[in-house]
Design an enzyme around this catalytic site. Sequence first.
Site, PDB file in Angstrom:
ATOM      1  N   SER A  15       0.839  -1.200   0.000  1.00  0.00           N
ATOM      2  CA  SER A  15       0.000   0.000   0.000  1.00  0.00           C
ATOM      3  C   SER A  15       0.881   1.260   0.000  1.00  0.00           C
ATOM      4  CB  SER A  15      -0.959  -0.062   1.198  1.00  0.00           C
ATOM      5  OG  SER A  15      -2.013   0.844   1.046  1.00  0.00           O
ATOM      6  N   HIS A  18      -7.380  -6.129   1.084  1.00  0.00           N
ATOM      7  CA  HIS A  18      -6.187  -5.307   1.317  1.00  0.00           C
ATOM      8  C   HIS A  18      -5.400  -5.771   2.560  1.00  0.00           C
ATOM      9  CE1 HIS A  18      -4.111  -1.553   0.226  1.00  0.00           C
ATOM     10  NE2 HIS A  18      -4.047  -1.195   1.499  1.00  0.00           N
ATOM     11  N   ASP A  53     -10.171  -5.592  -3.074  1.00  0.00           N
ATOM     12  CA  ASP A  53      -9.539  -4.577  -2.221  1.00  0.00           C
ATOM     13  C   ASP A  53     -10.415  -3.318  -2.244  1.00  0.00           C
ATOM     14  OD1 ASP A  53      -7.934  -2.446  -1.293  1.00  0.00           O
ATOM     15  OD2 ASP A  53      -6.100  -3.435  -1.973  1.00  0.00           O
TER      16      ASP A  53
END
Lengths: 276, 276
Positions: A148, A256, A223
């Site tokens: 991320s 995620h 996600d």
Amino acid sequence: MTLTLVETAIAFGGEQRKYRHDSAVLQCEMTFSLYLPSNQAGKKIPLIWWLSGLTCTDDNFSQKSGFQRLADHYQVAVMIPDTSPRGKDVPDDEGWDLGQGAGFYVNATQAPWSTNYQMYDYLTEELPAIAAQLVPNFSGKESVMGHSMGGHGALVLGLRNPARFNAISAFAPILNPMQVPWGVKAFTTYLGADTNAWKSWDATELIKETTSLPILITQGSKDGFYEKQLKETTFLKNAEEARNNIQYQMKEGYDHSYFFISTFLEEHFAFHLSHL
Amino acid sequence: MTLTLVETAIAFGGEQRKYRHDSAVLQCEMTFSLYLPSNQAGKKIPLIWWLSGLTCTDDNFSQKSGFQRLADHYQVAVMIPDTSPRGKDVPDDEGWDLGQGAGFYVNATQAPWSTNYQMYDYLTEELPAIAAQLVPNFSGKESVMGHSMGGHGALVLGLRNPARFNAISAFAPILNPMQVPWGVKAFTTYLGADTNAWKSWDATELIKETTSLPILITQGSKDGFYEKQLKETTFLKNAEEARNNIQYQMKEGYDHSYFFISTFLEEHFAFHLSHL
């Protein structure tokens, strides 16, 4: 340099350590985690850097990914920095996506952030010197991965230093921070309103001018941040035009979380070790 | 029965779920976690129960052990209960080793604990009925494993129900709670001062009278709780006299953490699956 070993535990035969030190670059006390494989054969050991995402410390990857099994299998050291400068004297923000836990791996130029928020220099100058001391039989070979915000960090670190890193990989990275809410908020705050100053911190810009470096990116199709923060379209277009060879994988059904990261970490380690 | 799916994520091909429900036995709202393997072959699926240690919830094992890789590899479901009744109306204690997060998997007989602290009945009556509904193609075969206080729980649950469970394993279990500080504190509080009432909750007592059930125990030599809380001497002596076959392993250098658990979890899954 004062470096204190604050925790250590055996994991999969190697050693999971946690250190505290006074950072000259960040002007605050920092922790980082370091895994050393068992290395019973006394071989030369390469080093993978892991950069974590928003809100994380150096604990998330060491406690939730299960990476130690792979690091000992491949006999590679893994360095896990924190995600920002820390402490009550370090500027912070009420939002979870700005300030402490959200350093974005850049060198801030704006007050009051610029005093402490020099994460890029920390990762390219101060921590590498420490790592070189702490990894026995260090081969000098390095690569970088992240998740991320840390996927953005891994790409920026790798693309700006292709001579230092042999490979880059990222899980659900912010690929084009200049164009998405997380990145615009952080870059405006840390780098100021002039978007020309942002380009050297954006992988989608950097990929235009970088000589080929092996890059693997894995994204989950479920996600929740994908559509708004993590789209790959322009990055892949720019990479193709510059003839950079990117492996971009979309994994059906994954989100995620660290469940996603841990599932595909074995593929990423295999990728890195093929270049180390 | 109200059962709410509060979280779900794909992990290693299977599904890591978290549920909330109103427990009739514990008279409070509870959560538990359940992993369902991908089962693309449509086979019959056995079930392993995981019981966690002091201070844990159902999140620790699901987030820190990496078990999902093994559970999908072996195609086994894994049920992870919480470690005590929960909520502001449930009695608690200031100590981290008593009250919420420290139910010790017994049925309390003493006020004010006895209203809610019926963890044994919860694990033998209420949750098995729920699990049977939630695991598709459930084979009906079960085994139980746990850590520390949950290792004690796994041994007590298995030894008291040898017809239900095919195997037991434990990481750094409290083997003789009647004789160690954690156990004496909890049993005095939950079961009262009469130590005769403690015997049916102590694995070192139960092992004397149990027909042979496969048992694997793994302990770390650098576990800071070992000398005071986790000694195996009397348990192994009683097991030998009763001709119970125990595999007790001491692992050099390992501590009490999830780094220890995750390292040896593959051996434990292989052991369980050989009996499921």
